[in-house]
Design a protein around this motif. Structure first.
Motif, PDB file in Angstrom:
ATOM      1  N   VAL A 127       0.841  -1.205   0.000  1.00 10.97           N
ATOM      2  CA  VAL A 127       0.000   0.000   0.000  1.00 10.97           C
ATOM      3  C   VAL A 127       0.872   1.251   0.000  1.00 10.97           C
ATOM      4  O   VAL A 127       0.592   2.212  -0.725  1.00 10.97           O
ATOM      5  N   LYS A 128       1.922   1.261   0.797  1.00  8.17           N
ATOM      6  CA  LYS A 128       2.843   2.405   0.824  1.00  8.17           C
ATOM      7  C   LYS A 128       3.407   2.666  -0.565  1.00  8.17           C
ATOM      8  O   LYS A 128       3.453   3.815  -1.034  1.00  8.17           O
ATOM      9  N   LYS A 129       3.824   1.624  -1.233  1.00 10.20           N
ATOM     10  CA  LYS A 129       4.394   1.762  -2.572  1.00 10.20           C
ATOM     11  C   LYS A 129       3.356   2.311  -3.547  1.00 10.20           C
ATOM     12  O   LYS A 129       3.654   3.219  -4.337  1.00 10.20           O
ATOM     13  N   ALA A 130       2.140   1.799  -3.495  1.00 17.56           N
ATOM     14  CA  ALA A 130       1.090   2.229  -4.420  1.00 17.56           C
ATOM     15  C   ALA A 130       0.695   3.683  -4.201  1.00 17.56           C
ATOM     16  O   ALA A 130       0.368   4.397  -5.158  1.00 17.56           O
ATOM     17  N   PHE A 131       0.750   4.139  -2.952  1.00 16.53           N
ATOM     18  CA  PHE A 131       0.294   5.478  -2.619  1.00 16.53           C
ATOM     19  C   PHE A 131       1.438   6.492  -2.501  1.00 16.53           C
ATOM     20  O   PHE A 131       1.216   7.634  -2.095  1.00 16.53           O
ATOM     21  N   GLY A 132       2.632   6.083  -2.828  1.00 18.33           N
ATOM     22  CA  GLY A 132       3.751   7.020  -2.801  1.00 18.33           C
ATOM     23  C   GLY A 132       4.168   7.438  -1.413  1.00 18.33           C
ATOM     24  O   GLY A 132       4.760   8.509  -1.228  1.00 18.33           O
ATOM     25  N   ALA A 133       3.864   6.621  -0.411  1.00 21.83           N
ATOM     26  CA  ALA A 133       4.252   6.920   0.971  1.00 21.83           C
ATOM     27  C   ALA A 133       5.525   6.157   1.309  1.00 21.83           C
ATOM     28  O   ALA A 133       5.826   5.121   0.706  1.00 21.83           O
ATOM     29  N   SER A 134       6.270   6.669   2.271  1.00 25.70           N
ATOM     30  CA  SER A 134       7.480   5.978   2.709  1.00 25.70           C
ATOM     31  C   SER A 134       7.527   5.959   4.228  1.00 25.70           C
ATOM     32  O   SER A 134       7.013   6.864   4.889  1.00 25.70           O
ATOM     33  N   ALA A 135       8.130   4.924   4.776  1.00 25.64           N
ATOM     34  CA  ALA A 135       8.267   4.805   6.229  1.00 25.64           C
ATOM     35  C   ALA A 135       9.403   3.838   6.520  1.00 25.64           C
ATOM     36  O   ALA A 135       9.583   2.842   5.817  1.00 25.64           O
ATOM     37  N   SER A 136      10.178   4.144   7.553  1.00 26.64           N
ATOM     38  CA  SER A 136      11.271   3.267   7.953  1.00 26.64           C
ATOM     39  C   SER A 136      11.372   3.248   9.472  1.00 26.64           C
ATOM     40  O   SER A 136      11.238   4.287  10.127  1.00 26.64           O
ATOM     41  N   LYS A 137      11.585   2.081  10.006  1.00 26.33           N
ATOM     42  CA  LYS A 137      11.684   1.885  11.450  1.00 26.33           C
ATOM     43  C   LYS A 137      13.053   2.331  11.931  1.00 26.33           C
ATOM     44  O   LYS A 137      14.083   1.880  11.426  1.00 26.33           O
ATOM     45  N   ASP A 138      13.087   3.239  12.891  1.00 22.24           N
ATOM     46  CA  ASP A 138      14.344   3.695  13.475  1.00 22.24           C
ATOM     47  C   ASP A 138      14.859   2.678  14.497  1.00 22.24           C
ATOM     48  O   ASP A 138      14.080   1.852  15.012  1.00 22.24           O
ATOM     49  N   PRO A 139      16.145   2.718  14.832  1.00 27.08           N
ATOM     50  CA  PRO A 139      16.677   1.783  15.836  1.00 27.08           C
ATOM     51  C   PRO A 139      15.943   1.927  17.171  1.00 27.08           C
ATOM     52  O   PRO A 139      15.608   3.037  17.602  1.00 27.08           O
ATOM     53  N   ALA A 140      15.678   0.804  17.793  1.00 26.43           N
ATOM     54  CA  ALA A 140      14.978   0.808  19.073  1.00 26.43           C
ATOM     55  C   ALA A 140      15.897   1.288  20.190  1.00 26.43           C
ATOM     56  O   ALA A 140      17.113   1.108  20.140  1.00 26.43           O
ATOM     57  N   GLY A 141      15.291   1.915  21.212  1.00 20.44           N
ATOM     58  CA  GLY A 141      16.039   2.356  22.372  1.00 20.44           C
ATOM     59  C   GLY A 141      16.266   1.220  23.345  1.00 20.44           C
ATOM     60  O   GLY A 141      15.871   0.070  23.108  1.00 20.44           O
ATOM     61  N   ALA A 142      16.869   1.531  24.477  1.00 18.48           N
ATOM     62  CA  ALA A 142      17.158   0.517  25.494  1.00 18.48           C
ATOM     63  C   ALA A 142      15.888  -0.127  26.039  1.00 18.48           C
ATOM     64  O   ALA A 142      15.898  -1.284  26.469  1.00 18.48           O
ATOM     65  N   ASP A 143      14.788   0.636  25.992  1.00 21.45           N
ATOM     66  CA  ASP A 143      13.521   0.107  26.511  1.00 21.45           C
ATOM     67  C   ASP A 143      12.747  -0.677  25.455  1.00 21.45           C
ATOM     68  O   ASP A 143      11.647  -1.169  25.714  1.00 21.45           O
ATOM     69  N   GLY A 144      13.299  -0.772  24.254  1.00 25.08           N
ATOM     70  CA  GLY A 144      12.626  -1.525  23.200  1.00 25.08           C
ATOM     71  C   GLY A 144      11.706  -0.695  22.334  1.00 25.08           C
ATOM     72  O   GLY A 144      11.240  -1.166  21.287  1.00 25.08           O
ATOM     73  N   ASN A 145      11.434   0.527  22.753  1.00 23.86           N
ATOM     74  CA  ASN A 145      10.562   1.396  21.962  1.00 23.86           C
ATOM     75  C   ASN A 145      11.323   1.963  20.768  1.00 23.86           C
ATOM     76  O   ASN A 145      12.542   2.137  20.814  1.00 23.86           O
ATOM     77  N   TYR A 146      10.602   2.264  19.719  1.00 25.58           N
ATOM     78  CA  TYR A 146      11.225   2.806  18.523  1.00 25.58           C
ATOM     79  C   TYR A 146      10.285   3.792  17.840  1.00 25.58           C
ATOM     80  O   TYR A 146       9.067   3.782  18.040  1.00 25.58           O
ATOM     81  N   ASN A 147      10.881   4.657  17.041  1.00 30.20           N
ATOM     82  CA  ASN A 147      10.119   5.613  16.242  1.00 30.20           C
ATOM     83  C   ASN A 147      10.056   5.101  14.808  1.00 30.20           C
ATOM     84  O   ASN A 147      10.854   4.261  14.398  1.00 30.20           O
ATOM     85  N   VAL A 148       9.106   5.619  14.049  1.00 27.67           N
ATOM     86  CA  VAL A 148       9.007   5.304  12.630  1.00 27.67           C
ATOM     87  C   VAL A 148       9.043   6.621  11.862  1.00 27.67           C
ATOM     88  O   VAL A 148       8.159   7.467  12.025  1.00 27.67           O
ATOM     89  N   SER A 149      10.075   6.807  11.072  1.00 27.33           N
ATOM     90  CA  SER A 149      10.165   8.002  10.227  1.00 27.33           C
ATOM     91  C   SER A 149       9.311   7.769   8.986  1.00 27.33           C
ATOM     92  O   SER A 149       9.456   6.734   8.322  1.00 27.33           O
TER      93      SER A 149
END
Length: 210
Positions: free
Chosen positions: A152-174
């Motif tokens: 769906v991302k490819k079809a709609f021209g959207a992009s997203a990438s998972k950032d490295p997780a922190g020590a607590d396991g949480n991560y951001n998505v750019s």
């Protein structure tokens, strides 16, 4: 990550009234003008984005792009654990749509807001349902397998990438933060300027929705 960051801010009644008032002032001239973007909008007519898909909604139902045929579609790609940008953008598009609905009830019903997750690992049906319930009563959240979301991302021209997780396991998505508007036939129309607040969203809908 603190889930409270996703709680929308209060939108004062006076602010909503101001937005509606501004729309009503523009109605006479805008309704006679041909559809098209404002100086703050982006014209996507003729662009090769969009297309059919099948994902899982926040109620657990399988939903396809063609299920929205006949409706204008506001589409935003984001993730529920986003600390600020996603909830702010979704709040503004929801408030702008509410103001447009107040000014034009019949036209407002033709616009379907859609939130597509770019974080299927964490955005389960239950999590997505809690998130969308905080914004607009007709907002639909969609998630799926990583493979489905990538397609769906490819079809709609959207992009997203998972950032490295922190020590607590949480991560951001750019990810890209555009709010796309599609026509009732599914063709792309433009980008809605959520950076112009709810008033900008409502004014842009005024330009397009007929």
């Amino acid at each position: 990550m603190n889930r409270k960051a996703n709680t929308p801010m209060k939108f004062a009644a006076s602010s909503l009234a101001a937005v509606i008032g501004a729309i009503l002032l523009l109605t006479a001239c805008a309704s006679e003008a041909p559809p098209g973007p404002s100086p703050d909008g982006v014209d996507l007519r003729g662009a090769s984005i969009g297309g059919d898909f099948t994902l899982t909604s926040n109620t657990g139902k399988r939903v396809s792009w063609d299920d929205f045929a006949g409706q204008y579609r506001l589409v935003y790609f984001g993730f529920t654990y986003c600390p600020d940008i996603c909830p702010t953008d979704v709040q503004r598009l929801s408030q702008g749509l509410r103001a447009f609905e107040e000014a034009h009830p019949d036209l407002g019903k033709k616009v379907q807001p859609i939130f597509i997750s770019v974080d299927p690992e964490r955005d389960s049906v239950a999590v997505l349902n809690e998130f969308v319930a905080s914004f607009h009563p007709r907002l639909i959240g969609l998630t799926g397998t990583p493979e489905e979301i990538e397609a769906v991302k490819k079809a709609f021209g959207a992009s997203a990438s998972k950032d490295p997780a922190g020590a607590d396991g949480n991560y951001n998505v750019s990810h890209t933060t555009f709010t796309y508007l599609f026509a009732p036939d599914g063709a792309p129309l433009g980008i809605i300027p959520t950076d112009k607040q709810a008033a900008g969203v409502a004014a842009e809908l005024e330009r397009w929705v007929r």
